[in-house]
Each structure stands twice: as structure tokens, then as C-alpha cells.
Design an enzyme around this catalytic site. Structure first.
Site, short mmCIF file in Angstrom:
data_model
loop_
_atom_site.label_atom_id
_atom_site.label_comp_id
_atom_site.label_asym_id
_atom_site.label_seq_id
_atom_site.Cartn_x
_atom_site.Cartn_y
_atom_site.Cartn_z
N ARG A 177 0.82 -1.22 0.00
CA ARG A 177 0.00 0.00 0.00
C ARG A 177 0.85 1.27 0.00
O ARG A 177 0.49 2.28 0.59
CB ARG A 177 -0.97 0.02 1.19
CG ARG A 177 -1.95 -1.13 1.23
CD ARG A 177 -2.86 -1.16 0.00
NE ARG A 177 -3.80 -2.28 0.10
CZ ARG A 177 -3.56 -3.51 -0.35
NH1 ARG A 177 -2.40 -3.78 -0.94
NH2 ARG A 177 -4.46 -4.45 -0.22
N SER A 250 -11.68 -0.57 2.02
CA SER A 250 -11.01 -1.01 3.26
C SER A 250 -10.41 0.21 3.94
O SER A 250 -9.51 0.85 3.41
CB SER A 250 -9.94 -2.04 2.94
OG SER A 250 -10.51 -3.20 2.36
N GLU A 386 -6.15 3.70 5.60
CA GLU A 386 -5.67 3.60 4.23
C GLU A 386 -5.97 4.85 3.40
O GLU A 386 -5.15 5.25 2.58
CB GLU A 386 -6.28 2.36 3.56
CG GLU A 386 -5.68 2.04 2.20
CD GLU A 386 -6.09 0.67 1.70
OE1 GLU A 386 -6.35 0.55 0.49
OE2 GLU A 386 -6.13 -0.28 2.50
#
Length: 394
Positions: A177, A250, A386
Site C-alpha cells: 500500500r 477497506s 488507508e
């Protein structure tokens, strides 16, 4: 500050339009957030370079927004310019497996087109919202695959030079990520190039809900259909009529922790939930070679800042990746928590924070803080958001 003269210069550029009526609530999948100072839309890579160069020369803060699926923006006016990349050419070369997509292409259209002609490698990334230009920035991944597996290069506007050129994927420091484009202001992706397999089969499957035989390869169309069904069951395929999809996907990344902490967490679960539940705890050991790349727990940052120093796990011992959703559930937060109100966990998936139709950014932030504090108190793990946060912090 954005002055009237600069606005006029932007509007005068070929292929550029401006407006002051757009809000972040209109631009993001969470559907919250105030209005930017200005929204600038660019119809080609050339017009984008010209507009970005003007903004950089004037030291004006800007944020490139594609599908808005990874943004949480504060309520009220925001002193920032939104740049939209409205060019979407897609070139697929079946024989070689090379795919080039301009930044404005809807990402799932890239996947759908590739799968339709039998190219493999991105089928597990089906259904992910957003545009192609955003995909390398945080090395988008799902179901055991990530864009780093197939990305060869990006056409990048460099903020330090005001020029655009093709840059190899190896220069992006891609990790879990993360890329060196995230939070750094290094540049803006104007196009991407992927190298996909040409045999009609998927990349080796690693995710348990897709295969019981790790490493198995199946027809790409079959895998795409299965992934879309899985995502839909979790409210992860956009549907304006379904408030479970009014989310940023998410919301927390899966934490990477020392193996000793994973053992401690499993022991706590054994004490509170029993041996059978503890035995099912997802624990994924990381290869030693990936410690430096994947061992960082990055603190979220607004786009006007560079990424703060990462909080790294103790790399003197092996590292493991845990499931954020599993920890959230074991900390006492069920699907749909708290059951009513403007912001709740998704009724389909505990890793998504959702706007039930009237939420503000403040409502989403309050829920995120509650979830993170609950997991910290229960297991000593600090979950990291995130999405990009603008004007707010956790």
C-alpha cells in the site's frame, strides 16, 4: 492563495476548464467533504502538464482526484485546488500483453478489457473503484495480488522539473500500500503501462476464498467473476443505491507486527474467544527479504504534508501480516456497528466505514477513532487508515 489572474490563466489553457461549484462530497465515494477553492479539469496529458506547471510555479496546493474512492475530506471550505484528469485512452496489445491506460480511465474498465481478450495478472483487482492514474500511488492490491506485480512504468509529471516522462516501476519503491508518490508530492501519474500474461490464465492464486490450491491458475474470466461476486458480498462494488458502498473501501491497512506480538494477540483471543477461534486467526509470515519494504506502519498524512517518519516493527525478529477486519471483530465491533446513526461499519464487511446517507466527515472520523482505540486497547495494535485525509486527522 489562488488569485483571479491565475484562475484566468488556467481557464485560458487549451483543454482546461475550471469551476467553483464542485464539492468533495460530489467527488468522493464517502460523499462527505466541503468545497475546494477551484476544480480544474484537463482533457489531455499535455493540458494537465500545462495546468500543473502553472500551479507549481505559483506554489498553489492542489490535489489530483480521480474516482475519489480513497479520500476523507473535512467538512467546510478547503484551501486547495482539485485537478481532474479527464483523458482516458486505453491501448491493449494482445500479442505482447502490454497495456497502456491514461490516468482518467476507470480502473475496472482496464481490468474488464484485459480479461475480455484473455490477458492475465490483474483479474484479482476487479471491482476496485477509482481511476488508472491512482493505482500505482498506493500500490493497489486485493486477494493476494497487487499492481506492483505487473506494472512496468508510469508516465509521470515531475513536480521538481515541470516536465513529464516515462519512469520505470522500479523507481517507485513499491511496497504494501505504498509508493514514493504517496504523500510526497513527487509527481502526478498521467498514464500507466502494464505487462500481462497472454495465456488466458490468471496469476497464481494465493487467497483462500479464491482457491484451495495455492499457486493454482484458472481462466481469467472465471477469476474476475468470482472476485466481483466476493466484493459485492462485502459491499465493495459501487452502487449508489446501497449505502454499504458509500465508503472508502477497506478503511484500515492490515497491520504488520513482530511475530511475538502476533503470539500475544493469539493468546488473548484464546483466553477470550476460545481455542477454536484462536486457531483460525489469520497470520501471514513475511519473507525476510520483505522486512524493509513491508515492515513500515505508516502514519496517515494530508496531501499537503510529506509522510511522517514511519513507525517500524522491530525487525530483529520475523514479521507477520494480520487481518485488520479480524482484529476489529474480535475487539467487539460487529458488522453495522453501532447499529444506527449517520456513520456505521458496513453491514457486510467490518473493514469499511460507511455513510448511511447523511454523515459528515466528522461522523466518519469519530467512528474511525472509536474503532482504532478499541483495537489498540484490546490487542496493542494501532491500525493505520488507508485513505488520504485532508483537513482532518485521526
Amino acid at each position: 492563495m489562488l488569485d483571479k489572474f491565475l484562475t484566468q490563466r488556467l481557464a485560458a489553457l487549451d483543454g482546461v476548464s475550471v469551476d467553483t461549484s464542485t464539492t468533495f462530497a460530489q467527488l468522493t465515494t464517502l460523499r462527505v467533504g466541503g468545497a475546494p477553492t477551484l476544480a480544474v479539469s484537463c482533457e489531455s496529458a499535455e493540458s494537465a502538464v500545462a495546468a500543473l506547471r502553472l500551479l507549481d510555479q505559483a506554489s498553489v496546493r492542489y490535489l489530483v482526484v480521480g474516482g475519489g474512492s480513497n479520500l476523507l475530506v473535512a467538512d467546510g471550505p478547503q484551501d486547495i485546488v482539485v485537478v481532474r484528469l479527464a483523458f482516458d485512452a486505453l491501448d491493449v496489445h494482445v500479442a505482447s500483453g502490454l497495456v497502456r491506460a491514461e490516468a482518467g480511465v476507470v480502473w475496472d474498465d482496464v481490468v474488464d478489457t484485459a480479461v475480455a481478450v484473455g490477458l492475465g495478472g490483474i483479474e484479482c483487482l476487479s471491482g476496485i473503484p477509482g481511476h488508472a492514474g491512482a493505482v500505482p500511488v498506493q500500490n493497489v492490491g486485493a486477494y493476494g495480488a497487487e499492481i506492483a506485480d505487473v506494472l512496468t512504468q508510469v508516465y509521470l509529471y515531475d513536480t521538481s522539473t515541470g516536465e513529464a516522462s516515462w519512469v520505470p516501476a522500479s523507481a517507485l519503491d513499491l511496497a504494501y500500500r505504498y509508493s514514493n508518490l504517496k504523500f510526497t508530492g513527487r509527481g502526478v501519474v498521467l498514464a500507466i503501462e502494464l505487462h500481462l500474461s497472454t495465456d488466458g490464465l490468471s496469476a497464481p492464486l494465493r487467497f483462500g476464498q479464491l482457491t484451495q490450491t495455492p499457486g493454482e491458475r484458472r481462466p481469467v474470466a472465471d477469476v474476475r467473476a468470482q472476485v466481483l461476486a466476493l466484493r459485492a458480498s462485502k459491499g465493495m462494488v459501487l452502487d449508489a443505491a446501497d449505502h454499504d458502498t458509500w465508503s472508502a473501501g477497506s478503511f484500515f491497512t492490515n497491520p504488520i507486527v513482530p511475530a511475538s506480538l502476533a503470539e500475544t494477540i493469539q493468546a488473548r483471543v484464546r483466553d477470550t474467544h476460545g481455542e477454536d477461534d484462536a486457531a483460525r486467526m489469520p497470520r501471514h509470515p513475511l519473507p525476510a527479504a520483505s522486512t524493509d519494504a513491508e515492515g513500515a506502519l505508516a502514519t496517515p498524512s494530508a496531501p499537503e504534508s510529506t509522510e511522517p517518519a514511519a513507525t517500524r516493527a522491530n525487525t530483529a525478529e520475523p514479521l507477520e501480516k494480520l487481518s485488520a477486519a479480524w482484529l476489529i471483530e474480535r475487539a467487539g465491533f460487529a458488522k453495522g456497528y453501532p447499529g444506527s446513526g449517520p456513520a456505521t461499519l458496513s453491514t457486510k464487511h467490518t473493514l469499511a466505514l460507511t455513510n448511511r446517507g447523511s454523515a459528515t466527515a466528522a461522523d466518519i472520523v469519530a467512528l474511525a477513532r472509536e474503532i482504532r482505540s478499541g483495537v489498540q486497547d484490546a490487542f496493542g495494535v494501532t491500525l493505520e487508515p488507508e485513505p488520504i485525509w485532508l483537513g482532518v486527522s485521526i
